[in-house]
Design a protein around this motif. Structure first.
Motif, PDB file in Angstrom:
ATOM      1  N   THR A   4      -8.767   3.513 -29.010  1.00  7.39           N
ATOM      2  CA  THR A   4      -9.593   4.710 -28.807  1.00  7.39           C
ATOM      3  C   THR A   4      -8.974   5.850 -28.169  1.00  7.39           C
ATOM      4  O   THR A   4      -8.016   5.537 -27.352  1.00  7.39           O
ATOM      5  N   ASN A   5      -9.198   7.194 -28.447  1.00  3.54           N
ATOM      6  CA  ASN A   5      -8.549   8.224 -27.755  1.00  3.54           C
ATOM      7  C   ASN A   5      -9.604   9.006 -26.946  1.00  3.54           C
ATOM      8  O   ASN A   5      -9.240   9.708 -25.935  1.00  3.54           O
ATOM      9  N   ASP A   6     -11.217   8.565 -26.845  1.00  8.68           N
ATOM     10  CA  ASP A   6     -11.881   9.300 -26.062  1.00  8.68           C
ATOM     11  C   ASP A   6     -12.785   8.398 -25.488  1.00  8.68           C
ATOM     12  O   ASP A   6     -13.837   8.785 -24.931  1.00  8.68           O
ATOM     13  N   SER A   7     -12.680   6.888 -25.363  1.00  7.86           N
ATOM     14  CA  SER A   7     -13.401   5.963 -25.127  1.00  7.86           C
ATOM     15  C   SER A   7     -14.774   5.847 -25.872  1.00  7.86           C
ATOM     16  O   SER A   7     -15.792   4.954 -25.354  1.00  7.86           O
ATOM     17  N   VAL A   8     -15.174   6.544 -26.693  1.00  9.39           N
ATOM     18  CA  VAL A   8     -16.425   6.518 -27.429  1.00  9.39           C
ATOM     19  C   VAL A   8     -16.116   6.099 -28.915  1.00  9.39           C
ATOM     20  O   VAL A   8     -17.084   5.338 -29.421  1.00  9.39           O
ATOM     21  N   THR A   9     -14.986   6.903 -29.468  1.00 10.71           N
ATOM     22  CA  THR A   9     -14.889   6.615 -31.117  1.00 10.71           C
ATOM     23  C   THR A   9     -13.939   5.691 -31.243  1.00 10.71           C
ATOM     24  O   THR A   9     -12.577   5.831 -30.621  1.00 10.71           O
ATOM     25  N   ALA A  10     -13.968   4.763 -32.007  1.00 14.33           N
ATOM     26  CA  ALA A  10     -12.945   3.854 -32.529  1.00 14.33           C
ATOM     27  C   ALA A  10     -12.092   4.666 -33.361  1.00 14.33           C
ATOM     28  O   ALA A  10     -12.404   4.831 -34.646  1.00 14.33           O
ATOM     29  N   VAL A  11     -10.635   4.704 -33.181  1.00 12.43           N
ATOM     30  CA  VAL A  11      -9.697   5.110 -33.997  1.00 12.43           C
ATOM     31  C   VAL A  11      -9.252   4.274 -35.137  1.00 12.43           C
ATOM     32  O   VAL A  11      -8.617   4.442 -36.161  1.00 12.43           O
ATOM     33  N   ARG A  12      -9.001   2.970 -34.361  1.00  8.97           N
ATOM     34  CA  ARG A  12      -8.487   1.902 -35.460  1.00  8.97           C
ATOM     35  C   ARG A  12      -8.824   0.359 -34.290  1.00  8.97           C
ATOM     36  O   ARG A  12      -8.976   0.373 -33.324  1.00  8.97           O
ATOM     37  N   SER A  13      -9.242  -0.364 -35.519  1.00  9.08           N
ATOM     38  CA  SER A  13      -9.587  -1.768 -35.035  1.00  9.08           C
ATOM     39  C   SER A  13      -9.357  -2.947 -35.795  1.00  9.08           C
ATOM     40  O   SER A  13      -8.861  -2.682 -37.022  1.00  9.08           O
ATOM     41  N   GLY A  14      -9.336  -4.227 -35.079  1.00  6.92           N
ATOM     42  CA  GLY A  14      -8.859  -5.268 -36.159  1.00  6.92           C
ATOM     43  C   GLY A  14      -8.393  -6.272 -35.184  1.00  6.92           C
ATOM     44  O   GLY A  14      -8.982  -6.561 -34.056  1.00  6.92           O
ATOM     45  N   ALA A  15      -7.424  -7.251 -35.783  1.00  3.80           N
ATOM     46  CA  ALA A  15      -7.187  -8.392 -34.976  1.00  3.80           C
ATOM     47  C   ALA A  15      -5.592  -8.536 -35.279  1.00  3.80           C
ATOM     48  O   ALA A  15      -5.212  -8.349 -36.326  1.00  3.80           O
ATOM     49  N   ALA A  16      -4.885  -8.797 -34.253  1.00  6.38           N
ATOM     50  CA  ALA A  16      -3.384  -9.148 -34.371  1.00  6.38           C
ATOM     51  C   ALA A  16      -2.828  -9.989 -33.322  1.00  6.38           C
ATOM     52  O   ALA A  16      -3.582 -10.210 -32.183  1.00  6.38           O
ATOM     53  N   GLN A  17      -1.561 -10.616 -33.347  1.00  7.90           N
ATOM     54  CA  GLN A  17      -1.033 -11.305 -32.156  1.00  7.90           C
ATOM     55  C   GLN A  17      -0.628 -10.532 -31.201  1.00  7.90           C
ATOM     56  O   GLN A  17      -0.446  -9.340 -31.468  1.00  7.90           O
ATOM     57  N   ALA A  18      -0.281 -10.894 -30.007  1.00  7.84           N
ATOM     58  CA  ALA A  18       0.027 -10.125 -28.978  1.00  7.84           C
ATOM     59  C   ALA A  18       1.199  -9.184 -29.153  1.00  7.84           C
ATOM     60  O   ALA A  18       1.136  -7.979 -28.895  1.00  7.84           O
ATOM     61  N   SER A  19       2.025  -9.617 -30.085  1.00  7.54           N
ATOM     62  CA  SER A  19       3.231  -9.024 -30.181  1.00  7.54           C
ATOM     63  C   SER A  19       3.212  -7.936 -31.157  1.00  7.54           C
ATOM     64  O   SER A  19       4.000  -6.884 -31.041  1.00  7.54           O
ATOM     65  N   VAL A  20       2.307  -7.778 -31.835  1.00  2.44           N
ATOM     66  CA  VAL A  20       2.336  -6.751 -32.791  1.00  2.44           C
ATOM     67  C   VAL A  20       0.897  -6.040 -32.721  1.00  2.44           C
ATOM     68  O   VAL A  20       0.436  -5.162 -33.492  1.00  2.44           O
ATOM     69  N   LEU A  21       0.333  -5.995 -31.403  1.00  2.09           N
ATOM     70  CA  LEU A  21      -0.888  -5.211 -31.314  1.00  2.09           C
ATOM     71  C   LEU A  21      -0.256  -3.771 -31.170  1.00  2.09           C
ATOM     72  O   LEU A  21       0.828  -3.366 -30.724  1.00  2.09           O
TER      73      LEU A  21
END
Length: 400
Positions: free
Chosen positions: A24-41
């Motif tokens: 998020t860039n503003d704590s309200v809207t999600a710019v991107r979401s998903g699931a990933a391993q820690a190394s590729v977050l």
């Protein structure tokens, strides 16, 4: 707040574990979401962003206590106090658990304490740290609140239900048997469900839920005042990370745009005001200089070029005085007369030297009190007097 919000899975993690995340860039809207391993977050897109870790509701237990008098959140023995107060309520040994005290906790008032498995939490944080995602804050997915609410989440194969009430946070499987265990709640209790389990939640709760994406729930949790990074999980660098994140928000976040424009306008107005004030002062000074030049040329028409009006005026006056025979305060006779009035009657100089407006009287043998008295009297006549070695040096108070 610009942040990468990471949800810690409710089981021991490894390098192959995938973390649900939201950027998020503003704590309200999600710019991107998903699931990933820690190394590729993904990394947050803005400078000064922070990484926020969310502890699932199923991994936390909540306990209400009252801190003893004199105990504060910064007390060095706070953890020992919490262990002693909660010893009979915990299912695990206290040394295996991580403790976190609610924000703004005060002694002799009911406060909430959250506990979870210490090794599980520390392992997840270390894995994120090794992957270059140093966690600045740790927040609970849900925290006790005044208005009760029900949250249905997960997927159809493993649905969960969280009851958030003033008495704590409890989670159950979203099944008919678990619904029967729900505490008595008001008829207008809010019911929120993820789209994947909304139909099941409506069937079991007999109430149409409000749809909410998991990312929205996580962003809401990230805005909480809670920070579970306490005791051995706290870090002195977290304050600087938080400050950097706040500064990044101020610089780039949309909700800070009015404040940024206001600050720019304030700076511009100050610059304009300072320039206007400087111009006014400069104009007043130029007016005074012009008046001095006119006074010099009107009084002494022979002066054609004005370089330094005060100095030229002094010289012209001195020349005129010399031409007319009028004595000036720098003349020997005038200075000697003033000294005669200032010195005690019984004091007489053994030698008198005069040169270029400076009078030296030797052999007076004045004591300090007499010197101060003479200096004060001469100052009233426009002269400066100082004691130098065996002489009293008298000079005019005005320069030639």
């Amino acid at each position: 707040m610009s942040a990468l919000v990471v949800v810690i899975p409710p089981h021991p993690v490894s390098t192959a574990t995938e973390f649900a995340y939201v950027v998020t860039n503003d704590s309200v809207t999600a710019v991107r979401s998903g699931a990933a391993q820690a190394s590729v977050l993904p990394a947050p897109g803005r400078a000064g962003s922070e990484v926020v870790a969310i502890v699932p509701a199923a991994m936390l237990s909540w306990h209400r206590i009252e801190l003893p008098k004199g105990t504060t959140a910064r007390s060095p023995r706070l953890r020992a106090v919490l262990e002693g107060l909660l010893e009979d309520r915990l299912l695990d040994e206290p040394e295996l658990l991580h403790f976190a005290l609610q924000p703004h906790a005060r002694a002799q008032e009911p406060v909430w304490v959250a506990t979870c498995n210490r090794d599980w939490l520390r392992g997840a944080l270390q894995l994120l740290e090794q992957a270059g995602h140093s966690v600045a804050r740790i927040v609970p997915e849900f925290a006790p609140q005044g208005e009760p609410a029900l949250y249905a989440m997960g997927d159809p194969d493993d649905p969960m239900l969280a009851a958030v009430t003033p008495d704590g946070v409890t989670t159950w499987p979203l099944t008919p048997a678990a619904i029967a265990l729900l505490p008595s709640l008001p008829q207008d209790t809010a019911c929120v469900a993820e789209p994947a389990v909304a139909v099941l939640a409506e069937q079991l709760l007999q109430h149409r839920p409000v749809l909410q994406q998991p990312s929205d729930r996580w962003l809401r949790a990230a805005r909480s005042e809670w920070n579970l990074a306490q005791f051995d999980l706290s870090s002195s660098g977290q304050a600087m990370k938080r400050l950097g994140a706040v500064w990044g928000d101020v610089v780039s976040s949309p909700q800070w745009r009015p404040a940024r424009w206001g600050a720019i306008a304030l700076v511009v107005l100050n610059l304009v005001g300072l320039n206007a004030w400087a111009w006014r002062e400069r104009s007043a000074l130029d007016t005074k200089r012009e008046a001095m030049r006119h006074a010099l040329t009107d009084t002494f028409p022979n002066v054609k070029v004005v370089v330094d009006a005060p100095v030229q005026m002094e010289r012209e006056v001195a020349a005129l005085r010399q031409a007319t025979g009028v004595a000036s305060g720098r003349d020997f006779e005038a200075m000697l007369g003033a000294v005669a009035l200032a010195l005690p009657p019984q004091r007489a100089a053994a030698a008198v030297d005069y040169s270029n407006g400076e009078l030296r009287l030797r052999g007076l043998a004045l004591d300090p009190d007499e010197t101060r008295a003479a200096s004060s009297t001469l100052k009233a006549y426009g002269y400066n007097a100082t004691a130098s070695a065996d002489a009293l040096v008298v000079t005019s108070g005005t320069q030639p």
